[in-house]
Design a protein around this motif. Structure first.
Motif, PDB file in Angstrom:
ATOM      1  N   MET A   1      -3.548  14.985  -2.474  1.00 16.56           N
ATOM      2  CA  MET A   1      -4.041  15.741  -1.527  1.00 16.56           C
ATOM      3  C   MET A   1      -3.845  15.280  -0.076  1.00 16.56           C
ATOM      4  O   MET A   1      -4.119  14.166   0.121  1.00 16.56           O
ATOM      5  CB  MET A   1      -5.663  15.912  -1.591  1.00 16.56           C
ATOM      6  CG  MET A   1      -6.152  17.192  -1.168  1.00 16.56           C
ATOM      7  SD  MET A   1      -8.171  17.106  -1.467  1.00 16.56           S
ATOM      8  CE  MET A   1      -8.552  16.511   0.089  1.00 16.56           C
ATOM      9  N   THR A   2      -3.510  16.302   0.975  1.00 13.77           N
ATOM     10  CA  THR A   2      -3.218  15.815   2.222  1.00 13.77           C
ATOM     11  C   THR A   2      -4.348  16.542   2.856  1.00 13.77           C
ATOM     12  O   THR A   2      -4.502  17.393   3.145  1.00 13.77           O
ATOM     13  CB  THR A   2      -1.557  16.234   2.580  1.00 13.77           C
ATOM     14  OG1 THR A   2      -0.632  15.597   1.699  1.00 13.77           O
ATOM     15  CG2 THR A   2      -1.446  15.943   4.138  1.00 13.77           C
ATOM     16  N   ARG A   3      -4.678  15.262   4.050  1.00 17.01           N
ATOM     17  CA  ARG A   3      -5.442  15.990   5.234  1.00 17.01           C
ATOM     18  C   ARG A   3      -4.748  16.359   6.317  1.00 17.01           C
ATOM     19  O   ARG A   3      -4.160  15.512   6.799  1.00 17.01           O
ATOM     20  CB  ARG A   3      -6.590  15.057   5.465  1.00 17.01           C
ATOM     21  CG  ARG A   3      -7.894  14.928   4.496  1.00 17.01           C
ATOM     22  CD  ARG A   3      -8.764  13.677   4.788  1.00 17.01           C
ATOM     23  NE  ARG A   3      -8.176  12.810   4.280  1.00 17.01           N
ATOM     24  CZ  ARG A   3      -8.884  11.353   4.376  1.00 17.01           C
ATOM     25  NH1 ARG A   3     -10.050  11.499   4.970  1.00 17.01           N
ATOM     26  NH2 ARG A   3      -8.322  10.471   4.044  1.00 17.01           N
ATOM     27  N   ASP A   7      -8.826  18.982   8.711  1.00 18.11           N
ATOM     28  CA  ASP A   7      -9.451  18.371   7.593  1.00 18.11           C
ATOM     29  C   ASP A   7     -10.062  17.182   8.121  1.00 18.11           C
ATOM     30  O   ASP A   7     -10.740  16.342   7.413  1.00 18.11           O
ATOM     31  CB  ASP A   7      -8.723  18.290   6.425  1.00 18.11           C
ATOM     32  CG  ASP A   7      -7.807  19.383   5.905  1.00 18.11           C
ATOM     33  OD1 ASP A   7      -8.669  20.399   5.699  1.00 18.11           O
ATOM     34  OD2 ASP A   7      -6.758  19.228   5.486  1.00 18.11           O
ATOM     35  N   ASP A  12     -15.397  10.481  10.939  1.00 17.55           N
ATOM     36  CA  ASP A  12     -14.942  10.083   9.758  1.00 17.55           C
ATOM     37  C   ASP A  12     -14.376   8.748   9.907  1.00 17.55           C
ATOM     38  O   ASP A  12     -13.792   8.175  10.727  1.00 17.55           O
ATOM     39  CB  ASP A  12     -13.567  11.047   9.187  1.00 17.55           C
ATOM     40  CG  ASP A  12     -14.459  12.173   8.526  1.00 17.55           C
ATOM     41  OD1 ASP A  12     -15.343  12.170   8.610  1.00 17.55           O
ATOM     42  OD2 ASP A  12     -13.213  12.872   8.382  1.00 17.55           O
ATOM     43  N   TYR A  14     -12.549   5.256   7.462  1.00 10.54           N
ATOM     44  CA  TYR A  14     -11.837   4.868   6.241  1.00 10.54           C
ATOM     45  C   TYR A  14     -11.408   3.204   6.274  1.00 10.54           C
ATOM     46  O   TYR A  14     -11.373   2.890   7.336  1.00 10.54           O
ATOM     47  CB  TYR A  14     -10.504   5.721   6.204  1.00 10.54           C
ATOM     48  CG  TYR A  14      -9.633   5.308   4.761  1.00 10.54           C
ATOM     49  CD1 TYR A  14     -10.017   5.866   3.704  1.00 10.54           C
ATOM     50  CD2 TYR A  14      -8.890   4.310   4.785  1.00 10.54           C
ATOM     51  CE1 TYR A  14      -9.506   5.824   2.595  1.00 10.54           C
ATOM     52  CE2 TYR A  14      -8.112   4.065   3.484  1.00 10.54           C
ATOM     53  CZ  TYR A  14      -8.599   4.838   2.221  1.00 10.54           C
ATOM     54  OH  TYR A  14      -8.053   4.559   1.064  1.00 10.54           O
ATOM     55  N   GLU A  76      -4.494   8.499  -1.389  1.00 11.95           N
ATOM     56  CA  GLU A  76      -4.837   9.343  -2.307  1.00 11.95           C
ATOM     57  C   GLU A  76      -5.183  10.764  -1.270  1.00 11.95           C
ATOM     58  O   GLU A  76      -4.740  11.845  -1.871  1.00 11.95           O
ATOM     59  CB  GLU A  76      -5.799   9.140  -3.166  1.00 11.95           C
ATOM     60  CG  GLU A  76      -5.450   8.531  -4.467  1.00 11.95           C
ATOM     61  CD  GLU A  76      -6.716   8.104  -5.239  1.00 11.95           C
ATOM     62  OE1 GLU A  76      -7.409   8.976  -5.304  1.00 11.95           O
ATOM     63  OE2 GLU A  76      -6.951   6.966  -6.082  1.00 11.95           O
ATOM     64  N   GLU A  77      -5.916  10.492  -0.501  1.00 13.87           N
ATOM     65  CA  GLU A  77      -6.129  11.474   0.514  1.00 13.87           C
ATOM     66  C   GLU A  77      -5.439  11.395   1.761  1.00 13.87           C
ATOM     67  O   GLU A  77      -6.143  10.839   2.712  1.00 13.87           O
ATOM     68  CB  GLU A  77      -7.740  11.742   0.634  1.00 13.87           C
ATOM     69  CG  GLU A  77      -8.659  11.925  -0.556  1.00 13.87           C
ATOM     70  CD  GLU A  77     -10.069  12.158  -0.290  1.00 13.87           C
ATOM     71  OE1 GLU A  77     -10.396  12.763   0.715  1.00 13.87           O
ATOM     72  OE2 GLU A  77     -11.008  11.384  -0.709  1.00 13.87           O
ATOM     73  N   GLY A  78      -4.223  11.393   1.728  1.00 17.78           N
ATOM     74  CA  GLY A  78      -3.342  10.896   2.904  1.00 17.78           C
ATOM     75  C   GLY A  78      -3.581  12.166   4.175  1.00 17.78           C
ATOM     76  O   GLY A  78      -4.394  12.940   4.237  1.00 17.78           O
ATOM     77  N   VAL A  79      -2.897  11.651   5.290  1.00 19.46           N
ATOM     78  CA  VAL A  79      -3.088  12.343   6.507  1.00 19.46           C
ATOM     79  C   VAL A  79      -1.789  12.766   6.813  1.00 19.46           C
ATOM     80  O   VAL A  79      -0.416  12.026   6.676  1.00 19.46           O
ATOM     81  CB  VAL A  79      -3.483  11.556   7.782  1.00 19.46           C
ATOM     82  CG1 VAL A  79      -3.639  12.060   8.907  1.00 19.46           C
ATOM     83  CG2 VAL A  79      -4.907  10.907   7.145  1.00 19.46           C
TER      84      VAL A  79
END
Lengths: 152, 152
Positions: A1-3, A7, A12, A14, A76-79
């Motif tokens: 999944m890409t942010r 998004d 936020d 990390y 995993e939750e890339g940008v």
């Protein structure tokens, strides 16, 4: 999944995994990019204001970018990072020493939609580097992030 | 001959020699520190906003530090640099491509004596990186420079 740009939310945060840097890497990096005595020569480093061999601050920055890219942008939750415009407020608070384990904390600081290009927005990240819980470096980066739904 | 804090004058400028960066170096650096597709993969780079493989901006910064250190700080009229506090205003104006030849221009921007330590002063340098005369990167560094005559 890409942010995508949409998004990401200001505030936020990390945290990346860790990277432990060796004396050999510190010397090898410095010989290439910052060959000052206190980064490449243990005896000279003892006579410097650091009192011992320390990593080039540029090396600390490079290792922090590596963690930011591999664990956050490509995680995993890339940008959907398209590139970088620049960086500000780089400060080295403590030197990094052989064997130190670095972690990076990144926070979305600011978002600005592009006025001229509908496919992107600008995102500022506040990034801090930590060794054993102590902040050793901090920086603000200015990134270009792709939008999910480009408007015409 | 070494230039101490007292020997540097605001407005002094210095130009380094040149360094030509290869495609192999660009990919090798990016694989270590900034493994984004447009820095390590030619096909992916063609699909990126750059349209071709380009050096990581961090690599451009590192090469500029190398020239600043080897040709200026450690040059014939060297600088008694004790270390760095940080950097500001890093901006990438144009990407650096394989085969590009970089030169650095450094200017003494500001001098501030240390209030607490008589052996040093703080010097800001404005550094710009040029390829074929065009400015591709700029940054301001905050350095610590030893004084020639430390007062008690």
């Amino acid at each position: 999944m890409t942010r995508y740009y949409e998004d990401l939310t200001v505030g936020d945060t990390y945290e990346t995994g860790s990277y432990t840097v060796s004396k050999e890497e510190i010397v090898d990096f410095a010989e290439q990019f910052d060959p000052q005595p206190f980064h490449v020569d243990e005896a000279a480093a003892e006579e410097s204001m650091f009192g011992e061999l320390v990593a080039s601050g540029l090396h600390t920055l490079c290792l922090s970018v590596r963690l930011f890219i591999t664990d956050f942008v490509q995680g995993e939750e890339g940008v959907a990072n398209m590139g970088g415009l620049g960086m500000d407020d780089l400060r080295w608070h403590e030197p990094v020493r052989p064997g130190d384990t670095l972690r990076v904390r990144a926070e979305v600081l600011k978002k600005t939609p592009s006025e001229s290009r509908s496919d992107r927005g600008y995102v500022d990240f506040r990034r801090t580097v930590h060794v054993d819980g102590a902040e050793v470096m901090s920086i603000t980066s200015h990134n270009i992030v792709r939008r999910a739904n480009a408007e015409e």
